[in-house]
Design a protein around this motif. Structure first.
Motif, PDB file in Angstrom:
ATOM      1  N   VAL A  61       3.058  -8.810 -33.829  1.00 34.45           N
ATOM      2  CA  VAL A  61       3.290 -10.195 -33.347  1.00 34.45           C
ATOM      3  C   VAL A  61       4.487 -10.512 -32.256  1.00 34.45           C
ATOM      4  N   VAL A  62       4.627 -10.702 -31.189  1.00 34.80           N
ATOM      5  CA  VAL A  62       6.022 -10.799 -30.327  1.00 34.80           C
ATOM      6  C   VAL A  62       5.963 -12.221 -29.919  1.00 34.80           C
ATOM      7  N   ALA A  63       6.752 -13.130 -30.061  1.00 36.41           N
ATOM      8  CA  ALA A  63       6.724 -14.340 -29.854  1.00 36.41           C
ATOM      9  C   ALA A  63       7.304 -14.620 -28.267  1.00 36.41           C
ATOM     10  N   ALA A  64       6.856 -15.411 -27.687  1.00 39.33           N
ATOM     11  CA  ALA A  64       7.369 -15.661 -26.337  1.00 39.33           C
ATOM     12  C   ALA A  64       8.628 -16.618 -26.443  1.00 39.33           C
ATOM     13  N   GLY A  65       9.629 -16.236 -25.715  1.00 40.50           N
ATOM     14  CA  GLY A  65      10.803 -16.802 -25.598  1.00 40.50           C
ATOM     15  C   GLY A  65      11.331 -17.004 -24.419  1.00 40.50           C
ATOM     16  N   PRO A  66      12.471 -17.598 -24.342  1.00 44.03           N
ATOM     17  CA  PRO A  66      13.078 -18.044 -23.170  1.00 44.03           C
ATOM     18  C   PRO A  66      13.867 -16.653 -22.502  1.00 44.03           C
ATOM     19  N   LYS A 115      -1.242  -9.633 -31.435  1.00 39.47           N
ATOM     20  CA  LYS A 115      -0.741 -10.841 -30.521  1.00 39.47           C
ATOM     21  C   LYS A 115       0.301 -10.178 -29.789  1.00 39.47           C
ATOM     22  N   TYR A 116       0.295 -10.299 -28.439  1.00 42.31           N
ATOM     23  CA  TYR A 116       1.288  -9.790 -27.634  1.00 42.31           C
ATOM     24  C   TYR A 116       1.922 -10.872 -26.576  1.00 42.31           C
ATOM     25  N   GLU A 131       1.717  -5.383 -19.552  1.00 41.66           N
ATOM     26  CA  GLU A 131       2.361  -4.684 -20.691  1.00 41.66           C
ATOM     27  C   GLU A 131       3.320  -5.401 -21.802  1.00 41.66           C
ATOM     28  N   ASP A 132       3.404  -5.033 -22.791  1.00 41.10           N
ATOM     29  CA  ASP A 132       4.302  -5.521 -24.038  1.00 41.10           C
ATOM     30  C   ASP A 132       5.010  -4.294 -24.105  1.00 41.10           C
ATOM     31  N   LYS A 133       6.115  -4.063 -23.605  1.00 38.48           N
ATOM     32  CA  LYS A 133       6.899  -2.603 -23.650  1.00 38.48           C
ATOM     33  C   LYS A 133       7.258  -2.445 -25.022  1.00 38.48           C
ATOM     34  N   ALA A 134       7.892  -3.637 -25.763  1.00 38.54           N
ATOM     35  CA  ALA A 134       8.230  -3.468 -27.147  1.00 38.54           C
ATOM     36  C   ALA A 134       7.260  -3.246 -28.091  1.00 38.54           C
ATOM     37  N   ALA A 135       6.141  -3.508 -27.871  1.00 36.93           N
ATOM     38  CA  ALA A 135       5.073  -3.283 -28.990  1.00 36.93           C
ATOM     39  C   ALA A 135       4.087  -2.055 -28.355  1.00 36.93           C
ATOM     40  N   GLY A 136       4.373  -1.637 -27.123  1.00 37.94           N
ATOM     41  CA  GLY A 136       3.642  -0.496 -26.772  1.00 37.94           C
ATOM     42  C   GLY A 136       2.307  -0.763 -26.272  1.00 37.94           C
ATOM     43  N   GLN A 151      -0.236   2.003 -27.064  1.00 40.04           N
ATOM     44  CA  GLN A 151       0.272   3.336 -26.537  1.00 40.04           C
ATOM     45  C   GLN A 151       0.859   3.895 -27.763  1.00 40.04           C
ATOM     46  N   LYS A 152       1.879   3.325 -28.529  1.00 41.16           N
ATOM     47  CA  LYS A 152       2.480   3.672 -29.631  1.00 41.16           C
ATOM     48  C   LYS A 152       1.418   4.284 -30.659  1.00 41.16           C
ATOM     49  N   ALA A 153       0.468   3.707 -30.926  1.00 40.98           N
ATOM     50  CA  ALA A 153      -0.560   3.868 -32.012  1.00 40.98           C
ATOM     51  C   ALA A 153      -1.525   5.015 -31.287  1.00 40.98           C
ATOM     52  N   GLY A 154      -1.398   5.237 -30.115  1.00 41.31           N
ATOM     53  CA  GLY A 154      -2.486   5.911 -29.290  1.00 41.31           C
ATOM     54  C   GLY A 154      -3.864   5.397 -29.766  1.00 41.31           C
TER      55      GLY A 154
END
Length: 185
Positions: A61-66, A115-116, A131-136, A151-154
Motif C-alpha cells: 500500500v502506497v498512499a498518494a500524497g503531496p 494498491k499502488y 510505475e510505483d518505484k518504491a513498491a517495484g 518486479q521486486k517479487a518477480g
C-alpha cells in the motif's frame, strides 16, 4: 542532488511531527494526571503499527500524497492514454485504475491484495507504462491487453486485463491476425 532531495522529503515530515510533539508536551501539573492515559494510548499505537506492518507484508500500500514529483510533458502525454475504470482480468480478477485527483498525471492502481500509487513513464515503443518505484510495481498497457507486475517479487499480479477498448482490438486481431514475421511475402 537526488540524495539531497530524497533526504529532505524524508526528513521534513519527521520534523513536523517532532515539532507537533514538542508543542503538545504537557506542563508539570497535567503530566501526572495524563501519564497513564498516554502509556495505554502509546501501547495501542504500537500494537496497531505492528498489525499494520504485518498486514503490509502481504499487501503493498502506497498512499498518494503531496510529495509526488512534477511530471514532464512526455509523461503527462502518456497519462492521457491510460485506460481508467474497473478492468477485468483473467481468472476472475480485476484491477481498478483511477486518476489521482490530488496529483495530476498520477494513478491509483488497486485490486485484491494490492494498491499502488503510480506515475507514467514514457517509453520508446509507445507502450503505456505506469510505475510505483518504491513498491517495484509496473502496469503495462498495450493495444490488446494490460498486465500488472511486481518486479521486486518477480511475479505477475494480474494478467490478460482488458478494457472495452482493448477487448475490441483483441477481437479484431482474432478475426484478422497480422502476418507472421517469419513469412517471406
Amino acid at each position: 542532488m537526488k540524495t539531497l532531495i530524497a533526504t529532505l522529503l524524508i526528513a521534513a515530515p519527521l520534523m513536523v511531527v517532532n515539532h507537533a510533539a514538542v508543542a503538545a508536551t504537557p506542563t508539570k501539573s497535567t503530566a501526572k494526571t495524563t501519564a497513564p492515559a498516554k502509556k495505554s494510548a502509546a501501547k495501542k499505537g504500537v500494537k496497531a503499527a505492528a498489525g499494520a506492518a504485518a498486514a503490509g507484508a502481504a499487501v503493498a500500500v502506497v498512499a498518494a500524497g503531496p510529495a509526488s514529483a512534477a511530471l514532464s510533458t512526455e509523461d503527462l502525454a502518456v497519462s492521457e492514454r491510460v485506460f481508467k475504470g474497473r478492468i477485468p482480468c483473467e481468472l476472475g480478477a480485476h484491477v481498478n485504475v483511477t486518476a489521482d485527483s490530488a496529483n495530476p498525471g498520477y494513478f491509483i492502481v488497486d485490486g485484491r491484495g494490492f494498491k499502488y500509487h503510480m506515475a507514467p513513464v514514457s517509453t520508446t515503443t509507445g507502450t503505456v507504462r505506469l510505475e510505483d518505484k518504491a513498491a517495484g510495481a509496473v502496469w503495462l498497457q498495450i493495444a490488446n491487453k494490460s498486465m500488472l507486475m511486481n518486479q521486486k517479487a518477480g511475479q505477475r499480479l494480474a494478467d490478460e486485463c482488458m478494457s472495452p477498448e482493448q477487448q475490441q482490438v483483441a477481437d479484431a486481431i482474432k478475426k484478422n491476425p497480422p502476418p507472421s514475421l517469419l513469412d517471406n511475402k
